[in-house]
Every structure is written in structure tokens, then in C-alpha cells.
Design a protein around this motif. Structure first.
Motif, mmCIF file in Angstrom:
data_model
loop_
_atom_site.group_PDB
_atom_site.id
_atom_site.type_symbol
_atom_site.label_atom_id
_atom_site.label_comp_id
_atom_site.label_asym_id
_atom_site.label_seq_id
_atom_site.Cartn_x
_atom_site.Cartn_y
_atom_site.Cartn_z
ATOM 1 N N MET A 1 46.149 58.763 16.745
ATOM 2 C CA MET A 1 45.319 59.063 17.887
ATOM 3 C C MET A 1 43.881 59.237 17.404
ATOM 4 O O MET A 1 43.634 59.872 16.393
ATOM 5 N N ARG A 2 42.933 58.635 18.141
ATOM 6 C CA ARG A 2 41.508 58.771 17.809
ATOM 7 C C ARG A 2 40.858 59.702 18.815
ATOM 8 O O ARG A 2 40.960 59.496 20.017
ATOM 9 N N LEU A 3 40.174 60.716 18.290
ATOM 10 C CA LEU A 3 39.493 61.691 19.136
ATOM 11 C C LEU A 3 38.018 61.759 18.773
ATOM 12 O O LEU A 3 37.637 61.573 17.618
ATOM 13 N N LYS A 4 37.210 62.067 19.787
ATOM 14 C CA LYS A 4 35.782 62.284 19.572
ATOM 15 C C LYS A 4 35.491 63.745 19.861
ATOM 16 O O LYS A 4 35.911 64.285 20.877
ATOM 17 N N PHE A 5 34.757 64.393 18.955
ATOM 18 C CA PHE A 5 34.379 65.788 19.117
ATOM 19 C C PHE A 5 33.024 65.845 19.809
ATOM 20 O O PHE A 5 32.063 65.219 19.382
ATOM 21 N N PHE A 44 35.063 69.288 12.100
ATOM 22 C CA PHE A 44 34.644 68.227 13.005
ATOM 23 C C PHE A 44 33.152 68.360 13.284
ATOM 24 O O PHE A 44 32.632 69.452 13.413
ATOM 25 N N ARG A 45 32.464 67.217 13.392
ATOM 26 C CA ARG A 45 31.044 67.180 13.717
ATOM 27 C C ARG A 45 30.872 66.463 15.058
ATOM 28 O O ARG A 45 31.509 65.448 15.316
ATOM 29 N N ALA A 46 29.998 66.990 15.908
ATOM 30 C CA ALA A 46 29.790 66.447 17.249
ATOM 31 C C ALA A 46 29.332 64.993 17.193
ATOM 32 O O ALA A 46 28.523 64.618 16.340
ATOM 33 N N GLY A 47 29.903 64.178 18.087
ATOM 34 C CA GLY A 47 29.529 62.777 18.190
ATOM 35 C C GLY A 47 30.314 61.842 17.303
ATOM 36 O O GLY A 47 30.165 60.632 17.399
ATOM 37 N N GLN A 48 31.153 62.381 16.429
ATOM 38 C CA GLN A 48 31.924 61.545 15.518
ATOM 39 C C GLN A 48 33.363 61.412 15.997
ATOM 40 O O GLN A 48 33.883 62.289 16.673
ATOM 41 N N THR A 49 34.006 60.296 15.642
ATOM 42 C CA THR A 49 35.406 60.072 15.998
ATOM 43 C C THR A 49 36.274 60.284 14.764
ATOM 44 O O THR A 49 35.850 60.016 13.633
ATOM 45 N N LYS A 72 34.728 72.846 30.110
ATOM 46 C CA LYS A 72 34.349 71.687 29.295
ATOM 47 C C LYS A 72 35.400 71.466 28.219
ATOM 48 O O LYS A 72 35.961 72.429 27.691
ATOM 49 N N HIS A 73 35.654 70.217 27.883
ATOM 50 C CA HIS A 73 36.600 69.876 26.819
ATOM 51 C C HIS A 73 35.826 69.501 25.562
ATOM 52 O O HIS A 73 34.873 68.715 25.611
ATOM 53 N N ALA A 74 36.240 70.056 24.442
ATOM 54 C CA ALA A 74 35.551 69.794 23.184
ATOM 55 C C ALA A 74 35.920 68.430 22.611
ATOM 56 O O ALA A 74 35.147 67.846 21.860
ATOM 57 N N PHE A 75 37.087 67.896 22.973
ATOM 58 C CA PHE A 75 37.554 66.615 22.442
ATOM 59 C C PHE A 75 37.893 65.671 23.578
ATOM 60 O O PHE A 75 38.297 66.088 24.651
ATOM 61 N N GLU A 76 37.726 64.373 23.312
ATOM 62 C CA GLU A 76 38.152 63.343 24.256
ATOM 63 C C GLU A 76 38.808 62.206 23.486
ATOM 64 O O GLU A 76 38.452 61.943 22.333
ATOM 65 N N VAL A 77 39.754 61.529 24.126
ATOM 66 C CA VAL A 77 40.454 60.410 23.499
ATOM 67 C C VAL A 77 39.541 59.188 23.537
ATOM 68 O O VAL A 77 38.933 58.888 24.567
#
Length: 78
Positions: A1-5, A44-49, A72-77
Motif C-alpha cells: 500500500m502506498r500512502l502520502k503523509f 514520515f515527512r509531509a508531501g512524501q509517499t 483532517k486525515h494525516a495520510f491518504e492512499v
């Protein structure tokens, strides 16, 4: 699974040792560390997947915070 923070909010409390007064501030953070269900700790760093296991991904997707009464959600798929 790939997530973006996307980042998250952090609460910092400060106190005065003399008078006992307390002050709490909330601020947006772009770096956050989590202990994952797999037993590892990941930063995790913001904007990175990131590639994570399904189990870890489901755990991270449940992490949310409030800003001005809105969730607000901190992560998105990705």
C-alpha cells in the motif's frame, strides 16, 4: 500500500515552575514518527509517499486530528 503523509497537528504544553501557570499551543508539524503494528518505528515527512504493509497502512489511515472543529486525515492512499 502506498500512502502520502500530509502533516499533522501537535500539542505542546509549557508551564512556569514558580507560579504554576500553564500555556498550551498547537502547531502544524511536517515530520512525525509512528510506532507501527509491524513492530517498527518509521518517520514520515509531509508531501512524501511511502510503501507500507497493508496492516500498517490500515493503522496509519485511522490517524486523524481536528482543526477548527473539522476532522483532517494525516495520510491518504496514493
Amino acid at each position: 500500500m502506498r500512502l502520502k503523509f500530509n502533516g499533522s497537528m501537535e500539542k505542546k504544553s509549557k508551564g512556569c515552575p514558580v507560579c504554576g501557570g500553564r500555556h498550551t499551543e498547537y502547531r502544524f508539524t511536517t515530520t512525525r514518527s509512528f510506532y507501527l503494528p509491524s513492530g517498527s518505528m518509521k518517520t514520515f515527512r509531509a508531501g512524501q509517499t511511502y510503501d507500507v504493509t497493508e496492516r500498517d497502512g490500515e493503522f496509519l489511515l485511522t490517524y486523524r486530528y481536528m482543526v477548527n472543529g473539522k476532522e483532517k486525515h494525516a495520510f491518504e492512499v496514493v
